[in-house]
Motif scaffolding. Structure first.
Motif, PDB file in Angstrom:
ATOM      1  N   SER A   1       0.554  -6.054  10.644  1.00 31.72           N
ATOM      2  CA  SER A   1       0.728  -7.275   9.846  1.00 31.72           C
ATOM      3  C   SER A   1       1.097  -6.979   8.406  1.00 31.72           C
ATOM      4  CB  SER A   1      -0.565  -8.096   9.877  1.00 31.72           C
ATOM      5  OG  SER A   1      -1.639  -7.362   9.293  1.00 31.72           O
ATOM      6  N   TYR A   2       0.646  -5.850   7.880  1.00 31.39           N
ATOM      7  CA  TYR A   2       0.839  -5.532   6.468  1.00 31.39           C
ATOM      8  C   TYR A   2       2.043  -4.641   6.202  1.00 31.39           C
ATOM      9  CZ  TYR A   2      -1.717  -1.572   8.370  1.00 31.39           C
ATOM     10  OH  TYR A   2      -2.108  -0.534   9.172  1.00 31.39           O
ATOM     11  N   CYS A   3       2.811  -4.306   7.210  1.00 28.73           N
ATOM     12  CA  CYS A   3       3.913  -3.350   7.041  1.00 28.73           C
ATOM     13  C   CYS A   3       4.939  -3.870   6.033  1.00 28.73           C
ATOM     14  CB  CYS A   3       4.588  -3.081   8.379  1.00 28.73           C
ATOM     15  SG  CYS A   3       5.888  -1.817   8.276  1.00 28.73           S
ATOM     16  N   TYR A   4       5.212  -3.070   5.004  1.00 27.65           N
ATOM     17  CA  TYR A   4       6.157  -3.490   3.956  1.00 27.65           C
ATOM     18  C   TYR A   4       7.576  -3.648   4.492  1.00 27.65           C
ATOM     19  CZ  TYR A   4       7.622   1.427   3.820  1.00 27.65           C
ATOM     20  OH  TYR A   4       8.094   2.668   4.161  1.00 27.65           O
ATOM     21  N   VAL A   5       7.877  -3.004   5.623  1.00 31.27           N
ATOM     22  CA  VAL A   5       9.229  -3.088   6.187  1.00 31.27           C
ATOM     23  C   VAL A   5       9.547  -4.523   6.619  1.00 31.27           C
ATOM     24  CG1 VAL A   5      10.833  -2.122   7.879  1.00 31.27           C
ATOM     25  CG2 VAL A   5       9.025  -0.690   6.945  1.00 31.27           C
ATOM     26  N   ARG A   6       8.520  -5.311   6.866  1.00 27.24           N
ATOM     27  CA  ARG A   6       8.732  -6.724   7.218  1.00 27.24           C
ATOM     28  C   ARG A   6       9.543  -7.462   6.149  1.00 27.24           C
ATOM     29  NH1 ARG A   6       5.330  -9.313  10.970  1.00 27.24           N
ATOM     30  NH2 ARG A   6       3.831  -7.950  12.018  1.00 27.24           N
ATOM     31  N   ARG A   7       9.454  -6.997   4.897  1.00 29.48           N
ATOM     32  CA  ARG A   7      10.142  -7.666   3.793  1.00 29.48           C
ATOM     33  C   ARG A   7      11.442  -6.963   3.414  1.00 29.48           C
ATOM     34  NH1 ARG A   7       9.256 -12.435   3.840  1.00 29.48           N
ATOM     35  NH2 ARG A   7      10.268 -12.517   1.788  1.00 29.48           N
ATOM     36  N   MET A   8      11.879  -6.036   4.226  1.00 27.75           N
ATOM     37  CA  MET A   8      13.125  -5.329   3.958  1.00 27.75           C
ATOM     38  C   MET A   8      14.258  -5.927   4.788  1.00 27.75           C
ATOM     39  SD  MET A   8      11.637  -1.427   3.785  1.00 27.75           S
ATOM     40  CE  MET A   8      13.231  -0.705   3.339  1.00 27.75           C
ATOM     41  N   PRO A   9      15.504  -5.740   4.360  1.00 25.90           N
ATOM     42  CA  PRO A   9      16.643  -6.354   5.069  1.00 25.90           C
ATOM     43  C   PRO A   9      16.685  -6.053   6.560  1.00 25.90           C
ATOM     44  CG  PRO A   9      17.356  -5.502   2.961  1.00 25.90           C
ATOM     45  CD  PRO A   9      15.927  -5.063   3.128  1.00 25.90           C
ATOM     46  N   ILE A  10      16.300  -4.836   6.956  1.00 25.82           N
ATOM     47  CA  ILE A  10      16.378  -4.473   8.365  1.00 25.82           C
ATOM     48  C   ILE A  10      15.544  -5.405   9.237  1.00 25.82           C
ATOM     49  CG2 ILE A  10      14.447  -2.837   8.309  1.00 25.82           C
ATOM     50  CD1 ILE A  10      16.046  -1.074  10.242  1.00 25.82           C
ATOM     51  N   ALA A  11      14.461  -5.949   8.669  1.00 22.26           N
ATOM     52  CA  ALA A  11      13.611  -6.881   9.414  1.00 22.26           C
ATOM     53  C   ALA A  11      13.962  -8.338   9.124  1.00 22.26           C
ATOM     54  CB  ALA A  11      12.145  -6.628   9.067  1.00 22.26           C
ATOM     55  N   LEU A  12      14.294  -8.632   7.887  1.00 23.51           N
ATOM     56  CA  LEU A  12      14.543 -10.025   7.495  1.00 23.51           C
ATOM     57  C   LEU A  12      15.764 -10.627   8.179  1.00 23.51           C
ATOM     58  CD1 LEU A  12      13.801  -9.805   3.658  1.00 23.51           C
ATOM     59  CD2 LEU A  12      12.397 -10.933   5.402  1.00 23.51           C
ATOM     60  N   PHE A  13      16.751  -9.788   8.497  1.00 24.97           N
ATOM     61  CA  PHE A  13      17.987 -10.310   9.056  1.00 24.97           C
ATOM     62  C   PHE A  13      18.075 -10.178  10.576  1.00 24.97           C
ATOM     63  CE2 PHE A  13      19.224  -9.266   4.604  1.00 24.97           C
ATOM     64  CZ  PHE A  13      19.396 -10.576   4.188  1.00 24.97           C
ATOM     65  N   ARG A  14      16.944  -9.904  11.222  1.00 26.00           N
ATOM     66  CA  ARG A  14      16.888  -9.910  12.685  1.00 26.00           C
ATOM     67  C   ARG A  14      16.341 -11.252  13.154  1.00 26.00           C
ATOM     68  NH1 ARG A  14      18.018  -4.729  15.534  1.00 26.00           N
ATOM     69  NH2 ARG A  14      16.990  -5.711  17.313  1.00 26.00           N
ATOM     70  N   GLU A  15      16.833 -11.718  14.282  1.00 24.38           N
ATOM     71  CA  GLU A  15      16.329 -12.985  14.821  1.00 24.38           C
ATOM     72  C   GLU A  15      14.919 -12.814  15.375  1.00 24.38           C
ATOM     73  OE1 GLU A  15      19.073 -14.517  17.648  1.00 24.38           O
ATOM     74  OE2 GLU A  15      20.680 -14.853  16.192  1.00 24.38           O
ATOM     75  N   GLU A  16      14.620 -11.632  15.901  1.00 20.23           N
ATOM     76  CA  GLU A  16      13.290 -11.371  16.457  1.00 20.23           C
ATOM     77  C   GLU A  16      12.325 -10.991  15.349  1.00 20.23           C
ATOM     78  OE1 GLU A  16      14.904  -8.839  20.187  1.00 20.23           O
ATOM     79  OE2 GLU A  16      15.802  -8.648  18.208  1.00 20.23           O
ATOM     80  N   ASP A  17      11.058 -11.294  15.555  1.00 16.37           N
ATOM     81  CA  ASP A  17      10.031 -10.937  14.585  1.00 16.37           C
ATOM     82  C   ASP A  17       9.767  -9.438  14.603  1.00 16.37           C
ATOM     83  OD1 ASP A  17       9.697 -13.558  13.786  1.00 16.37           O
ATOM     84  OD2 ASP A  17       8.062 -13.942  15.211  1.00 16.37           O
ATOM     85  N   TRP A  18       9.287  -8.930  13.478  1.00 16.43           N
ATOM     86  CA  TRP A  18       8.918  -7.523  13.388  1.00 16.43           C
ATOM     87  C   TRP A  18       7.849  -7.205  14.434  1.00 16.43           C
ATOM     88  CZ3 TRP A  18      10.968  -3.379  11.488  1.00 16.43           C
ATOM     89  CH2 TRP A  18      10.204  -2.228  11.282  1.00 16.43           C
ATOM     90  N   GLY A  19       8.050  -6.129  15.154  1.00 12.03           N
ATOM     91  CA  GLY A  19       7.142  -5.747  16.231  1.00 12.03           C
ATOM     92  C   GLY A  19       7.646  -6.154  17.601  1.00 12.03           C
ATOM     93  N   GLU A  20       8.696  -7.012  17.626  1.00 15.00           N
ATOM     94  CA  GLU A  20       9.211  -7.510  18.904  1.00 15.00           C
ATOM     95  C   GLU A  20      10.517  -6.840  19.311  1.00 15.00           C
ATOM     96  OE1 GLU A  20       9.478 -11.737  18.679  1.00 15.00           O
ATOM     97  OE2 GLU A  20       7.299 -12.020  18.516  1.00 15.00           O
ATOM     98  N   TRP A  21      10.981  -5.852  18.546  1.00 16.52           N
ATOM     99  CA  TRP A  21      12.235  -5.179  18.874  1.00 16.52           C
ATOM    100  C   TRP A  21      12.201  -3.731  18.404  1.00 16.52           C
ATOM    101  CZ3 TRP A  21      15.075  -3.219  14.752  1.00 16.52           C
ATOM    102  CH2 TRP A  21      14.733  -3.708  13.487  1.00 16.52           C
ATOM    103  N   VAL A  22      12.899  -2.900  19.147  1.00 15.92           N
ATOM    104  CA  VAL A  22      13.050  -1.484  18.788  1.00 15.92           C
ATOM    105  C   VAL A  22      14.450  -1.044  19.176  1.00 15.92           C
ATOM    106  CG1 VAL A  22      12.266   0.882  19.153  1.00 15.92           C
ATOM    107  CG2 VAL A  22      10.590  -0.985  19.134  1.00 15.92           C
TER     108      VAL A  22
END
Length: 279
Positions: A39-60
């Protein structure tokens, strides 16, 4: 819920170290995305996560040509100076898909042949012990940093329910150390813990780094605020832990079990060790 998995062909695998990791010549991420989805991963607020349709943790995404790339890019990078690698800065190299792909293991094999001057291996997964045979070949040119942000699995389940249990991580640290592999515990970010946490750490490692949301999220805590982490603390009745000075209380407890020279704070604990630190 199982994450969606895709294979990708990457143009390059080594990225120039910058910002928080400017002490490294390069970072290396074998995957994009992370199934642990903390929940606290800073990558959630980075472009790689922000511009994906899926939520962080739901794609690899699997960087399927990563091994071939690293074999080519390390020799090329070495022509410009020392090669120090931080693996990984925005994913976990030992997340569950690694059981199937052996991608991180393949990268370690490649680096045994094209040895970097130093490799910092950051994970929160006990799967890292699978590669002890390869890690031994790095000698003192590697440091395995295991995230252990609390000793309470009840707390881990609030903030990182998909991450490996704490007991397994502590056991992994012990196993690595017993095999002569340099290790540290990364209490990063610090989460609520018991008074016995320092003793548990001292039983499995001789070095640790202590970090929190305010020092370590790259924005003075602003990214963490945007993620709503404060609310998780409040809902669990743990709001006293969500403050800038909370880490000092734990540091004082740690000093009863570790010398000051073994306790690193925030960025310094993730930087390449100084020459001669490992004897």
């Amino acid at each position: 819920m199982q994450p969606s998995i895709q294979k990708r062909t990457s143009r390059s695998i080594l990225t120039k170290g910058s910002g928080f990791l400017n002490g490294y010549s390069h970072t290396l991420n074998p995957y994009a995305g992370c199934a642990f989805g903390c929940s606290y991963c800073y990558v959630r607020r980075m472009p790689i996560a922000l511009f994906r349709e899926e939520d962080w943790g739901e794609w690899v995404d699997i960087k399927e040509n990563a091994v071939d790339l690293v074999k080519k890019e390390i020799p090329k990078a070495r022509k410009k100076g020392e090669v120090s690698i931080f693996m990984s800065s925005s994913t976990d190299p030992y997340q569950p898909i690694e059981f199937k792909t052996d991608l991180t293991r393949g990268l370690l094999k490649a680096m045994v042949e094209e040895m970097p001057d130093f490799l910092f291996l950051q994970t929160r997964s006990p799967l890292v012990t699978r590669d002890i045979d390869l890690l031994k070949k790095f000698g003192k040119k590697v440091l395995v940093s295991m995230t252990v942000e609390t000793d309470l699995d009840s707390v881990r389940k609030i903030f990182a329910p998909s991450a490996p249990p704490i007991a397994g991580r502590l056991k992994a640290l012990q196993t690595l150390r017993e095999n002569g592999i340099p290790v540290q515990a990364a209490v990063a970010p610090l989460l609520p813990c018991s008074e016995h946490f320092p003793k548990k750490l001292a039983e499995v490692t001789d070095r640790l780094t202590l970090d929190d949301f305010f020092m370590g999220d790259g924005s003075g805590g602003k990214r963490t605020e945007q993620l709503g982490i404060r609310k998780l603390f409040e809902e669990a009745g743990l709001e006293d832990w969500y403050q800038r000075k909370a880490y000092l209380k734990i540091k004082k407890r740690l000093q009863a079990f570790f010398p000051d020279s073994a306790i690193y704070i925030s960025q310094e604990g993730f930087s390449p060790p100084e020459e001669g630190e490992y004897k």
